[in-house]
Motif scaffolding. Structure first.
Motif, mmCIF file in Angstrom:
data_model
loop_
_atom_site.group_PDB
_atom_site.id
_atom_site.type_symbol
_atom_site.label_atom_id
_atom_site.label_comp_id
_atom_site.label_asym_id
_atom_site.label_seq_id
_atom_site.Cartn_x
_atom_site.Cartn_y
_atom_site.Cartn_z
ATOM 1 N N LEU A 20 0.796 -0.968 0.035
ATOM 2 C CA LEU A 20 -0.059 -0.061 0.017
ATOM 3 C C LEU A 20 0.850 1.122 0.069
ATOM 4 C CD1 LEU A 20 -2.738 -1.209 2.634
ATOM 5 C CD2 LEU A 20 -3.153 -0.672 0.089
ATOM 6 N N CYS A 21 2.017 1.141 0.597
ATOM 7 C CA CYS A 21 3.001 2.337 0.709
ATOM 8 C C CYS A 21 3.502 2.609 -0.591
ATOM 9 C CB CYS A 21 3.972 2.283 1.889
ATOM 10 S SG CYS A 21 3.460 2.173 3.404
ATOM 11 N N VAL A 22 3.908 1.487 -1.201
ATOM 12 C CA VAL A 22 4.243 1.648 -2.567
ATOM 13 C C VAL A 22 3.200 2.250 -3.563
ATOM 14 C CG1 VAL A 22 5.422 0.311 -4.587
ATOM 15 C CG2 VAL A 22 6.193 -0.187 -2.484
ATOM 16 N N ALA A 147 -3.816 -3.262 8.388
ATOM 17 C CA ALA A 147 -3.962 -3.300 6.927
ATOM 18 C C ALA A 147 -5.250 -2.783 6.464
ATOM 19 C CB ALA A 147 -3.401 -4.666 6.160
ATOM 20 N N VAL A 148 -6.399 -3.548 6.702
ATOM 21 C CA VAL A 148 -7.693 -2.952 6.438
ATOM 22 C C VAL A 148 -8.099 -1.697 6.729
ATOM 23 C CG1 VAL A 148 -10.188 -3.331 6.671
ATOM 24 C CG2 VAL A 148 -8.551 -5.564 6.625
ATOM 25 N N LEU A 149 -7.442 -1.281 8.253
ATOM 26 C CA LEU A 149 -7.704 0.230 8.414
ATOM 27 C C LEU A 149 -7.113 1.314 7.454
ATOM 28 C CD1 LEU A 149 -8.847 2.282 10.460
ATOM 29 C CD2 LEU A 149 -6.917 1.892 11.734
ATOM 30 N N ILE A 150 -5.857 0.767 7.060
ATOM 31 C CA ILE A 150 -5.243 1.605 6.331
ATOM 32 C C ILE A 150 -5.967 1.968 4.879
ATOM 33 C CG2 ILE A 150 -3.047 2.207 4.793
ATOM 34 C CD1 ILE A 150 -2.779 3.161 7.639
ATOM 35 N N THR A 151 -6.137 0.623 4.433
ATOM 36 C CA THR A 151 -7.002 0.433 3.016
ATOM 37 C C THR A 151 -8.242 1.391 3.076
ATOM 38 O OG1 THR A 151 -6.057 -1.584 2.668
ATOM 39 C CG2 THR A 151 -7.878 -0.961 1.326
ATOM 40 N N GLY A 155 -8.724 5.232 0.952
ATOM 41 C CA GLY A 155 -9.636 5.169 0.064
ATOM 42 C C GLY A 155 -10.735 6.240 0.476
ATOM 43 N N LEU A 156 -11.310 6.533 1.678
ATOM 44 C CA LEU A 156 -12.044 7.539 2.145
ATOM 45 C C LEU A 156 -11.432 8.920 1.875
ATOM 46 C CD1 LEU A 156 -13.775 5.825 5.038
ATOM 47 C CD2 LEU A 156 -14.959 6.259 2.829
ATOM 48 N N LEU A 157 -10.095 8.971 2.295
ATOM 49 C CA LEU A 157 -9.433 10.145 2.164
ATOM 50 C C LEU A 157 -9.455 10.606 0.679
ATOM 51 C CD1 LEU A 157 -7.363 12.277 3.373
ATOM 52 C CD2 LEU A 157 -5.537 10.644 2.866
ATOM 53 N N ALA A 232 -1.630 -3.670 -9.470
ATOM 54 C CA ALA A 232 -1.359 -2.770 -10.595
ATOM 55 C C ALA A 232 -1.025 -1.336 -10.382
ATOM 56 C CB ALA A 232 -2.472 -2.870 -12.067
ATOM 57 N N PHE A 233 -0.357 -1.098 -9.153
ATOM 58 C CA PHE A 233 -0.114 -0.047 -8.529
ATOM 59 C C PHE A 233 -0.970 1.078 -8.618
ATOM 60 C CE2 PHE A 233 3.956 -1.643 -9.856
ATOM 61 C CZ PHE A 233 4.914 -1.391 -8.981
ATOM 62 N N ARG A 234 -2.184 0.579 -8.602
ATOM 63 C CA ARG A 234 -3.484 1.382 -8.512
ATOM 64 C C ARG A 234 -4.432 1.002 -7.424
ATOM 65 N NH1 ARG A 234 -2.751 6.256 -10.671
ATOM 66 N NH2 ARG A 234 -5.092 6.387 -10.346
ATOM 67 N N SER A 235 -4.971 -0.122 -7.482
ATOM 68 C CA SER A 235 -5.969 -0.652 -6.619
ATOM 69 C C SER A 235 -5.372 -1.018 -5.137
ATOM 70 C CB SER A 235 -6.696 -1.739 -7.179
ATOM 71 O OG SER A 235 -7.693 -2.470 -6.431
ATOM 72 N N LEU A 236 -6.136 -0.156 -4.498
ATOM 73 C CA LEU A 236 -5.893 -0.541 -2.973
ATOM 74 C C LEU A 236 -6.416 -1.830 -2.155
ATOM 75 C CD1 LEU A 236 -6.400 3.122 -1.272
ATOM 76 C CD2 LEU A 236 -4.216 2.094 -2.195
ATOM 77 N N PRO A 237 -7.536 -2.153 -2.633
ATOM 78 C CA PRO A 237 -8.087 -3.522 -2.318
ATOM 79 C C PRO A 237 -7.398 -4.744 -2.728
ATOM 80 C CG PRO A 237 -10.119 -2.015 -2.671
ATOM 81 C CD PRO A 237 -8.732 -1.375 -3.193
ATOM 82 N N LEU A 238 -6.872 -4.495 -4.093
ATOM 83 C CA LEU A 238 -6.158 -5.672 -4.848
ATOM 84 C C LEU A 238 -4.766 -5.692 -4.219
ATOM 85 C CD1 LEU A 238 -7.276 -5.544 -8.511
ATOM 86 C CD2 LEU A 238 -7.803 -7.207 -6.885
#
Length: 290
Positions: A20-22, A147-151, A155-157, A232-238
């Motif tokens: 997620l950081c990447v 991990a879920v909290l950050i995701t 996403g909301l932010l 794919a450097f885009r999707s947070l859930p994936l």
């Protein structure tokens, strides 16, 4: 084997956070940050060096997180100042050079694989509950929840807040963002600082299971990149799912004697498979789009 998979979930939550950081660094400041885990490892070793000298763990962790945030912000400021107009490949190459330099410094200060293993605090190592003969430690739900909290929070932010919209504008149209009054350099440096802080906390979380030496912890960048590629450097859930899957694969491989010694190859295999799959899909789309 079930024990190994559950142990892999502990690392999987951490791997998801690193991925997620990447992804966030790439999405928000358009940089693939190869120096990510080297910065986090330096922050983690600042913490463990302080605890070895008698500083209480929470204060030492705060010091390590602040150190990593400042170092990451400094690297981000340098990239903004001198490489803002360069292509993504050039900026990625700069972070590779920084990774090599920081790893050399870290190994020099804290030792290598055989001489530099440190004992990291493990506040979540106690058993939480037992399923049959499988003991589930506290670290499993803690890492997964983090991990879920950050995701969800990120996403909301990005979708619901003004600063999130500004950050997306910074990534997609940095020049236009500055013209309309968005403080692009300050926001970019803030992203770098936040990513550095989170990375340090993740490295501290996974260090007790991975051995606690600088080379191993800084080398987690290969795992972080593999996880980011799943999304794919885009999707947070994936990306979150990719971290959990990679953790489980690593845990499973550690339980099989025949492939245990090749466990470190798992992230590279994931990267190769994803590159092959996406290249095949692009060829398919090109052929059938004519």
């Amino acid at each position: 084997m079930v024990n190994s998979v559950i142990a892999g979930l502990t690392s999987g939550g951490g791997y998801a956070l690193l991925g997620l950081c990447v992804v966030l660094t790439y999405r928000l400041v358009a940089v693939v940050n190869f120096a990510l885990t080297a910065v986090g490892a330096l922050g983690a070793f600042v913490m463990v060096s302080l605890t070895d000298r008698g500083v209480n763990a929470p204060l030492a962790l705060l010091a390590g997180v602040v150190f990593a945030a400042l170092l990451s912000a400094l690297l981000g400021a340098a990239l903004v100042r001198w490489f803002a107009g360069h292509k993504e490949g050039t900026k990625a190459a700069v972070t590779v050079a920084i990774f090599v330099a920081l790893t050399a410094v870290g190994v020099r200060l804290f030792g290598g694989n055989t001489t530099g293993a440190h004992r990291f605090p493990n506040p979540f190592g106690a058993p939480l509950f037992t399923v049959g003969d499988v003991v589930v430690p506290q670290s499993v739900p803690v890492s997964l929840a983090f991990a879920v909290l950050i995701t969800v929070a990120v996403g909301l932010l990005l979708a619901r807040t003004r600063i999130g919209l500004r950050l997306q504008a910074l990534s997609e149209r940095p020049g236009t963002a500055e013209v309309v009054g968005i403080p692009a350099p300050r926001l970019a440096v803030g992203v770098w600082a936040g990513v550095g802080a989170v990375t340090t906390m993740v490295v501290v979380l996974v260090a007790p299971r991975l051995g606690g030496d600088f080379s191993t912890l800084s080398g987690l960048i290969s795992t972080a990149l593999a996880v980011a590629m799943v999304g794919a450097f885009r999707s947070l859930p994936l990306t979150l799912a990719g971290g959990l899957i990679l953790g489980c694969l690593e845990g499973l491989s550690s339980a099989l004697d025949s492939i245990q010694k090749y466990q470190g190859v798992v992230p590279f295999l994931v990267i190769l498979v994803l590159l092959w799959w996406r290249s095949r899909r692009e060829v398919w789309d090109t052929e059938h789009g004519r």
